[in-house]
Design a protein around this motif. Structure first.
Motif, PDB file in Angstrom:
ATOM      1  N   TYR A 136     -21.688  24.149  22.021  1.00  0.00           N
ATOM      2  CA  TYR A 136     -20.701  23.826  20.983  1.00  0.00           C
ATOM      3  C   TYR A 136     -19.446  24.699  21.117  1.00  0.00           C
ATOM      4  CZ  TYR A 136     -24.412  21.105  18.896  1.00  0.00           C
ATOM      5  OH  TYR A 136     -25.399  20.191  18.686  1.00  0.00           O
ATOM      6  N   LEU A 137     -19.633  25.962  21.446  1.00  0.00           N
ATOM      7  CA  LEU A 137     -18.489  26.846  21.656  1.00  0.00           C
ATOM      8  C   LEU A 137     -17.673  26.376  22.856  1.00  0.00           C
ATOM      9  CD1 LEU A 137     -16.859  29.418  21.063  1.00  0.00           C
ATOM     10  CD2 LEU A 137     -18.488  30.660  22.515  1.00  0.00           C
ATOM     11  N   TYR A 138     -18.375  25.996  23.935  1.00  0.00           N
ATOM     12  CA  TYR A 138     -17.661  25.515  25.116  1.00  0.00           C
ATOM     13  C   TYR A 138     -16.897  24.232  24.820  1.00  0.00           C
ATOM     14  CZ  TYR A 138     -16.444  23.794  29.662  1.00  0.00           C
ATOM     15  OH  TYR A 138     -15.720  23.311  30.721  1.00  0.00           O
ATOM     16  N   LEU A 139     -17.535  23.295  24.125  1.00  0.00           N
ATOM     17  CA  LEU A 139     -16.858  22.031  23.816  1.00  0.00           C
ATOM     18  C   LEU A 139     -15.657  22.244  22.898  1.00  0.00           C
ATOM     19  CD1 LEU A 139     -19.872  19.591  23.453  1.00  0.00           C
ATOM     20  CD2 LEU A 139     -18.215  19.737  25.326  1.00  0.00           C
ATOM     21  N   ALA A 140     -15.771  23.165  21.944  1.00  0.00           N
ATOM     22  CA  ALA A 140     -14.627  23.473  21.077  1.00  0.00           C
ATOM     23  C   ALA A 140     -13.497  24.101  21.888  1.00  0.00           C
ATOM     24  CB  ALA A 140     -15.062  24.406  19.950  1.00  0.00           C
ATOM     25  N   THR A 141     -13.855  24.996  22.800  1.00  0.00           N
ATOM     26  CA  THR A 141     -12.849  25.620  23.669  1.00  0.00           C
ATOM     27  C   THR A 141     -12.235  24.578  24.592  1.00  0.00           C
ATOM     28  OG1 THR A 141     -14.155  27.655  23.611  1.00  0.00           O
ATOM     29  CG2 THR A 141     -12.438  27.516  25.278  1.00  0.00           C
ATOM     30  N   LEU A 142     -13.056  23.699  25.144  1.00  0.00           N
ATOM     31  CA  LEU A 142     -12.563  22.626  26.009  1.00  0.00           C
ATOM     32  C   LEU A 142     -11.582  21.740  25.257  1.00  0.00           C
ATOM     33  CD1 LEU A 142     -12.855  21.048  28.752  1.00  0.00           C
ATOM     34  CD2 LEU A 142     -14.590  19.689  27.570  1.00  0.00           C
ATOM     35  N   LEU A 143     -11.927  21.361  24.047  1.00  0.00           N
ATOM     36  CA  LEU A 143     -11.055  20.510  23.237  1.00  0.00           C
ATOM     37  C   LEU A 143      -9.725  21.204  22.947  1.00  0.00           C
ATOM     38  CD1 LEU A 143     -10.703  17.888  21.606  1.00  0.00           C
ATOM     39  CD2 LEU A 143     -11.709  19.099  19.670  1.00  0.00           C
TER      40      LEU A 143
END
Length: 147
Positions: A4-11
């Motif tokens: 979830y942290l990675y996806l938020a950072t990716l977004l």
């Protein structure tokens, strides 16, 4: 790595790069976004429970795309990104042929390149914005500099 942290950072990074970056930044970000979704599509249900040939194929294609961008673009950060991805590929191969299969090491090695790639694209976008402010232009591709 927290998904979830990675996806938020990716977004966040992709929104910034797509809106503020030059063509190389947008192209690299698009390649990474496609690779993230492709990895999710081809990964086994027990990710890194064995040799992930599909994940390796996605990473190989991403690496070739980034190396091509690095050769064509007027951006130094793309060379760093290509180097990180190449090392990640080589480490995946090395762990495949280790005497014992180390699932946790494989997982860590694969995730190891995830955040640095986003940081490099973010820094590349910031540098692009800085050059645009100070010089008023920032050639994207090598042929743009030819007279």
């Amino acid at each position: 790595m927290n998904a979830y942290l990675y996806l938020a950072t990716l977004l966040t990074v992709s929104a910034w790069s797509f809106s503020r970056g030059g063509a190389p930044e947008r192209a690299a970000m698009a390649a990474i976004v496609v690779a993230v979704f492709a990895t999710a599509a081809v990964a086994s249900h027990r990710i890194f429970g064995g040799r992930e040939v599909g994940v390796f194929a996605v990473d190989t294609i991403l690496t070739f795309v980034v190396v091509t961008l690095a050769l064509l673009a007027e951006r130094f950060w793309l060379l760093w990104l290509a180097a990180i991805l190449i090392v990640s590929l080589l480490l995946q191969l090395a762990i495949w042929y280790a005497p014992l299969y180390y699932r946790d090491v494989y997982l860590i090695l694969h995730a190891m390149s995830a955040y640095p790639t986003l940081i490099l694209i973010l820094l590349g976008t910031l540098r692009h914005r800085h050059r645009m402010k100070t010089k008023g232009h920032d050639p994207s591709w090598s042929r743009d500099n030819r007279a």
